[in-house]
Motif scaffolding. Structure first.
Motif, PDB file in Angstrom:
ATOM      1  N   PHE A  30     -38.163  17.004 -24.437  1.00 34.98           N
ATOM      2  CA  PHE A  30     -38.613  16.446 -25.720  1.00 34.98           C
ATOM      3  C   PHE A  30     -40.096  16.116 -25.559  1.00 34.98           C
ATOM      4  O   PHE A  30     -40.540  15.002 -25.836  1.00 34.98           O
ATOM      5  CB  PHE A  30     -37.812  15.192 -26.121  1.00 34.98           C
ATOM      6  N   ALA A  31     -40.861  17.086 -25.087  1.00 35.96           N
ATOM      7  CA  ALA A  31     -42.237  16.865 -24.639  1.00 35.96           C
ATOM      8  C   ALA A  31     -43.184  16.390 -25.738  1.00 35.96           C
ATOM      9  O   ALA A  31     -44.175  15.730 -25.437  1.00 35.96           O
ATOM     10  CB  ALA A  31     -42.778  18.144 -24.004  1.00 35.96           C
ATOM     11  N   GLY A  32     -42.920  16.743 -26.991  1.00 32.53           N
ATOM     12  CA  GLY A  32     -43.831  16.315 -28.061  1.00 32.53           C
ATOM     13  C   GLY A  32     -45.226  16.845 -27.811  1.00 32.53           C
ATOM     14  O   GLY A  32     -45.432  18.045 -27.662  1.00 32.53           O
ATOM     15  N   PRO A 101     -36.691  11.527 -26.103  1.00 39.24           N
ATOM     16  CA  PRO A 101     -36.229  12.089 -27.378  1.00 39.24           C
ATOM     17  C   PRO A 101     -36.654  11.209 -28.537  1.00 39.24           C
ATOM     18  O   PRO A 101     -37.033  10.049 -28.335  1.00 39.24           O
ATOM     19  CB  PRO A 101     -34.702  12.073 -27.226  1.00 39.24           C
ATOM     20  N   PRO A 102     -36.603  11.749 -29.753  1.00 41.13           N
ATOM     21  CA  PRO A 102     -36.866  10.884 -30.914  1.00 41.13           C
ATOM     22  C   PRO A 102     -35.946   9.669 -30.826  1.00 41.13           C
ATOM     23  O   PRO A 102     -34.751   9.802 -30.560  1.00 41.13           O
ATOM     24  CB  PRO A 102     -36.491  11.778 -32.103  1.00 41.13           C
ATOM     25  N   TYR A 103     -36.518   8.488 -30.980  1.00 41.85           N
ATOM     26  CA  TYR A 103     -35.755   7.246 -30.788  1.00 41.85           C
ATOM     27  C   TYR A 103     -34.453   7.238 -31.566  1.00 41.85           C
ATOM     28  O   TYR A 103     -33.418   6.854 -31.052  1.00 41.85           O
ATOM     29  CB  TYR A 103     -36.594   6.035 -31.186  1.00 41.85           C
ATOM     30  N   ARG A 104     -34.496   7.683 -32.811  1.00 38.43           N
ATOM     31  CA  ARG A 104     -33.295   7.606 -33.652  1.00 38.43           C
ATOM     32  C   ARG A 104     -32.200   8.563 -33.193  1.00 38.43           C
ATOM     33  O   ARG A 104     -31.061   8.452 -33.607  1.00 38.43           O
ATOM     34  CB  ARG A 104     -33.653   7.852 -35.119  1.00 38.43           C
ATOM     35  N   ARG A 105     -32.532   9.518 -32.313  1.00 37.94           N
ATOM     36  CA  ARG A 105     -31.541  10.500 -31.855  1.00 37.94           C
ATOM     37  C   ARG A 105     -30.965  10.204 -30.484  1.00 37.94           C
ATOM     38  O   ARG A 105     -30.023  10.860 -30.054  1.00 37.94           O
ATOM     39  CB  ARG A 105     -32.175  11.899 -31.826  1.00 37.94           C
ATOM     40  N   GLN A 110     -27.039  11.076 -25.912  1.00 36.73           N
ATOM     41  CA  GLN A 110     -26.736  10.486 -24.612  1.00 36.73           C
ATOM     42  C   GLN A 110     -25.590  11.197 -23.883  1.00 36.73           C
ATOM     43  O   GLN A 110     -25.685  11.455 -22.689  1.00 36.73           O
ATOM     44  CB  GLN A 110     -26.456   8.991 -24.750  1.00 36.73           C
ATOM     45  N   ASN A 111     -24.511  11.551 -24.572  1.00 34.81           N
ATOM     46  CA  ASN A 111     -23.385  12.219 -23.901  1.00 34.81           C
ATOM     47  C   ASN A 111     -23.783  13.560 -23.302  1.00 34.81           C
ATOM     48  O   ASN A 111     -23.367  13.902 -22.194  1.00 34.81           O
ATOM     49  CB  ASN A 111     -22.200  12.391 -24.846  1.00 34.81           C
ATOM     50  N   LEU A 128     -37.152   9.228 -15.703  1.00 32.23           N
ATOM     51  CA  LEU A 128     -37.742   8.219 -16.572  1.00 32.23           C
ATOM     52  C   LEU A 128     -37.305   8.510 -18.003  1.00 32.23           C
ATOM     53  O   LEU A 128     -37.536   9.610 -18.509  1.00 32.23           O
ATOM     54  CB  LEU A 128     -39.270   8.254 -16.493  1.00 32.23           C
ATOM     55  N   VAL A 129     -36.644   7.541 -18.629  1.00 33.06           N
ATOM     56  CA  VAL A 129     -36.175   7.693 -20.001  1.00 33.06           C
ATOM     57  C   VAL A 129     -36.927   6.708 -20.877  1.00 33.06           C
ATOM     58  O   VAL A 129     -36.965   5.509 -20.580  1.00 33.06           O
ATOM     59  CB  VAL A 129     -34.653   7.436 -20.116  1.00 33.06           C
ATOM     60  N   GLU A 130     -37.522   7.216 -21.958  1.00 30.51           N
ATOM     61  CA  GLU A 130     -38.179   6.355 -22.939  1.00 30.51           C
ATOM     62  C   GLU A 130     -37.295   6.295 -24.184  1.00 30.51           C
ATOM     63  O   GLU A 130     -36.907   7.327 -24.723  1.00 30.51           O
ATOM     64  CB  GLU A 130     -39.559   6.879 -23.316  1.00 30.51           C
ATOM     65  N   THR A 131     -36.972   5.081 -24.596  1.00 33.42           N
ATOM     66  CA  THR A 131     -36.149   4.859 -25.788  1.00 33.42           C
ATOM     67  C   THR A 131     -36.801   3.761 -26.619  1.00 33.42           C
ATOM     68  O   THR A 131     -37.800   3.168 -26.205  1.00 33.42           O
ATOM     69  CB  THR A 131     -34.721   4.405 -25.406  1.00 33.42           C
ATOM     70  N   ALA A 132     -36.198   3.478 -27.763  1.00 32.03           N
ATOM     71  CA  ALA A 132     -36.608   2.317 -28.540  1.00 32.03           C
ATOM     72  C   ALA A 132     -36.342   1.072 -27.700  1.00 32.03           C
ATOM     73  O   ALA A 132     -35.411   1.041 -26.888  1.00 32.03           O
ATOM     74  CB  ALA A 132     -35.838   2.258 -29.859  1.00 32.03           C
TER      75      ALA A 132
END
Length: 160
Positions: A30-32, A101-105, A110-111, A128-132
């Protein structure tokens, strides 16, 4: 595309520790804009694979690679889960995996992430995971730390 801010990107590499990217094989899912993978390459990563489904974002990553004259990069313009599944099936392993990933997704992804991330993470690798900020990722890996930075949360995982 929501690029990881400078403050959060700096915090991420501080959490990873000095030399964490040196000589590493990096996967930026989800490199953006590619900011995290570009940072890893600029800090000495040997190679980086950027996975992003948005064609405009892929063009931006390629332009930034050219502008910064960074080598060792591959840009895959495809769905992150398809790329992740292909890497797992091919037996590819990465020393550093960056997932933003996009925060809302995140909760809906996750599964699928649980199924493949442990397989593609090298035995001594770091994820490293970035979330809301209000979302605490759970993966079948050892959680090293989880910290909030404004509206973002950074969580580091590794194998037990």
């Amino acid at each position: 595309t929501r690029p990881t801010g400078d403050r959060v990107r700096e915090a991420a590499f501080n959490l990873l520790g000095p030399g964490a990217a040196e000589g590493a094989s990096v996967l930026d899912l989800f490199a953006g804009s590619g900011a995290m993978g570009l940072e890893a390459l600029s800090r000495g990563a040997e190679r980086a694979t950027f996975v992003e489904s948005d064609r405009d974002a892929c063009r931006t990553i390629n332009r930034n690679l050219d502008k910064l004259e960074l080598t060792g990069a591959t840009v895959l313009c495809q769905d992150a889960l398809i790329a992740l599944r292909a890497d797992a099936r091919a037996g590819r392993r990465y020393d550093l995996v960056l997932v933003d990933p996009p925060y809302r997704r995140f909760s809906s992804l996750q599964n699928a992430l649980i199924q493949y991330l442990p397989e593609i993470l090298a035995p001594d690798g770091t994820l490293l995971v970035e979330t809301a900020a209000n979302e605490e990722p759970e993966l079948p890996l050892a959680k090293r730390t989880s910290r909030r930075y404004g509206s973002a949360r950074l969580t580091l995982f590794e194998h037990e």
